[in-house]
Motif scaffolding. Structure first.
Motif, mmCIF file in Angstrom:
data_model
loop_
_atom_site.group_PDB
_atom_site.id
_atom_site.type_symbol
_atom_site.label_atom_id
_atom_site.label_comp_id
_atom_site.label_asym_id
_atom_site.label_seq_id
_atom_site.Cartn_x
_atom_site.Cartn_y
_atom_site.Cartn_z
ATOM 1 N N SER A 11 0.946 -1.081 0.075
ATOM 2 C CA SER A 11 0.049 0.196 0.164
ATOM 3 C C SER A 11 0.714 1.353 -0.014
ATOM 4 O O SER A 11 0.422 2.281 -0.698
ATOM 5 C CB SER A 11 -1.081 0.102 1.201
ATOM 6 O OG SER A 11 -0.217 0.067 2.438
ATOM 7 N N CYS A 64 -6.427 4.301 -4.625
ATOM 8 C CA CYS A 64 -7.753 3.387 -4.433
ATOM 9 C C CYS A 64 -7.349 2.161 -3.918
ATOM 10 O O CYS A 64 -7.491 1.365 -2.889
ATOM 11 C CB CYS A 64 -8.806 3.776 -5.345
ATOM 12 S SG CYS A 64 -10.320 2.425 -4.869
ATOM 13 N N CYS A 65 -6.354 1.527 -4.772
ATOM 14 C CA CYS A 65 -5.835 -0.049 -4.701
ATOM 15 C C CYS A 65 -4.966 0.215 -3.384
ATOM 16 O O CYS A 65 -5.225 -0.933 -2.588
ATOM 17 C CB CYS A 65 -4.877 -0.173 -5.769
ATOM 18 S SG CYS A 65 -5.939 -0.297 -7.444
ATOM 19 N N VAL A 68 -7.263 -0.041 -0.385
ATOM 20 C CA VAL A 68 -7.801 -1.450 -0.272
ATOM 21 C C VAL A 68 -6.689 -2.257 0.367
ATOM 22 O O VAL A 68 -6.816 -2.994 1.391
ATOM 23 C CB VAL A 68 -8.187 -1.950 -1.510
ATOM 24 C CG1 VAL A 68 -8.381 -3.586 -1.598
ATOM 25 C CG2 VAL A 68 -9.256 -1.475 -2.137
ATOM 26 N N GLY A 72 -7.051 -3.973 4.234
ATOM 27 C CA GLY A 72 -6.655 -5.371 4.248
ATOM 28 C C GLY A 72 -5.417 -5.793 5.419
ATOM 29 O O GLY A 72 -5.677 -6.634 6.168
ATOM 30 N N PRO A 79 -10.011 -9.305 1.198
ATOM 31 C CA PRO A 79 -10.794 -8.457 0.656
ATOM 32 C C PRO A 79 -12.182 -9.122 -0.137
ATOM 33 O O PRO A 79 -12.184 -10.228 -0.319
ATOM 34 C CB PRO A 79 -10.049 -8.183 -0.681
ATOM 35 C CG PRO A 79 -9.102 -8.928 -0.555
ATOM 36 C CD PRO A 79 -8.786 -9.713 0.515
ATOM 37 N N THR A 83 -13.372 -5.650 -4.235
ATOM 38 C CA THR A 83 -11.880 -5.246 -3.832
ATOM 39 C C THR A 83 -10.856 -6.149 -4.486
ATOM 40 O O THR A 83 -9.725 -5.642 -4.999
ATOM 41 C CB THR A 83 -11.777 -4.843 -2.494
ATOM 42 O OG1 THR A 83 -12.305 -6.083 -1.502
ATOM 43 C CG2 THR A 83 -12.551 -3.659 -1.992
ATOM 44 N N ARG A 84 -11.239 -7.588 -4.443
ATOM 45 C CA ARG A 84 -10.473 -8.429 -4.964
ATOM 46 C C ARG A 84 -10.475 -8.270 -6.590
ATOM 47 O O ARG A 84 -9.142 -8.475 -7.066
ATOM 48 C CB ARG A 84 -10.991 -9.900 -5.021
ATOM 49 C CG ARG A 84 -10.199 -10.939 -5.281
ATOM 50 C CD ARG A 84 -10.392 -12.326 -4.886
ATOM 51 N NE ARG A 84 -10.193 -12.579 -3.439
ATOM 52 C CZ ARG A 84 -9.300 -12.930 -2.929
ATOM 53 N NH1 ARG A 84 -8.174 -13.216 -3.811
ATOM 54 N NH2 ARG A 84 -8.803 -13.135 -1.793
ATOM 55 N N LEU A 87 -8.006 -5.314 -7.074
ATOM 56 C CA LEU A 87 -6.544 -5.598 -6.662
ATOM 57 C C LEU A 87 -5.905 -6.724 -7.982
ATOM 58 O O LEU A 87 -4.968 -6.382 -8.374
ATOM 59 C CB LEU A 87 -6.317 -6.291 -5.470
ATOM 60 C CG LEU A 87 -6.452 -5.517 -4.231
ATOM 61 C CD1 LEU A 87 -6.388 -6.555 -3.140
ATOM 62 C CD2 LEU A 87 -5.679 -4.126 -4.425
#
Length: 151
Positions: A11, A64-65, A68, A72, A79, A83-84, A87
């Motif tokens: 992240s 945004c990724c 997420v 997590g 996720p 969200t999966r 990603l």
């Protein structure tokens, strides 16, 4: 397990990449604006604004990724479906960008993008369902006939 630190590092790197992408597009927009040249009859101001918009959107996507992945890491939960998918698309984008970066930018950019790809894939695999979870028959499925082969 190492999935929380990997998601946290991923992240942070995604946030740094989002800032870098936005800055690169900002600089490219300024360069296009100062050249005051037309490309195939397009207005230079329109090309400048569209470059800034594209950089902002791509930076927001990467941020945004990153959010997420950070959530997590903080929650230590898998996720959700959306969200999966987010990603997975981020991992695919990094794979394609890494492939293009070798020839266009150099090996350092390739290494950075490949490390991010590896962190994304590890996070997706580490939070995958364990030991056949989700392979049970549905509650409304009819029971198997006695003596029937389950395979």
């Amino acid at each position: 397990m190492a999935r929380r630190p990997v998601a946290a590092v991923g992240s942070v790197l995604l946030f740094l990449e989002a800032i870098g992408i936005a800055l690169v597009h900002l600089i490219l927009g300024v360069v296009v604006d100062r050249q005051d040249m037309s490309l195939a009859g397009l207005d230079p101001h329109a090309m400048t604004v569209s470059t800034w918009i594209a950089g902002g959107l791509f930076g927001c996507y990467l941020a945004c990724c990153g959010v997420v992945l950070l959530l997590g890491a903080l929650r230590d939960r898998a996720p959700g479906r959306f969200t999966r998918i987010l990603l997975i698309t981020c991992a695919v984008v990094h794979g394609v960008l890494a492939m293009l970066a070798v020839g266009l930018v150099g090996w350092a950019a390739f290494l950075f993008l490949t490390v991010l790809l590896a962190l994304l894939v590890f996070t997706l695999i580490a939070y995958a369902p364990q030991d056949g979870a989700g392979t049970e028959p549905a509650a409304d499925a009819p029971p198997a006939a006695p003596g029937a082969n389950p395979a």
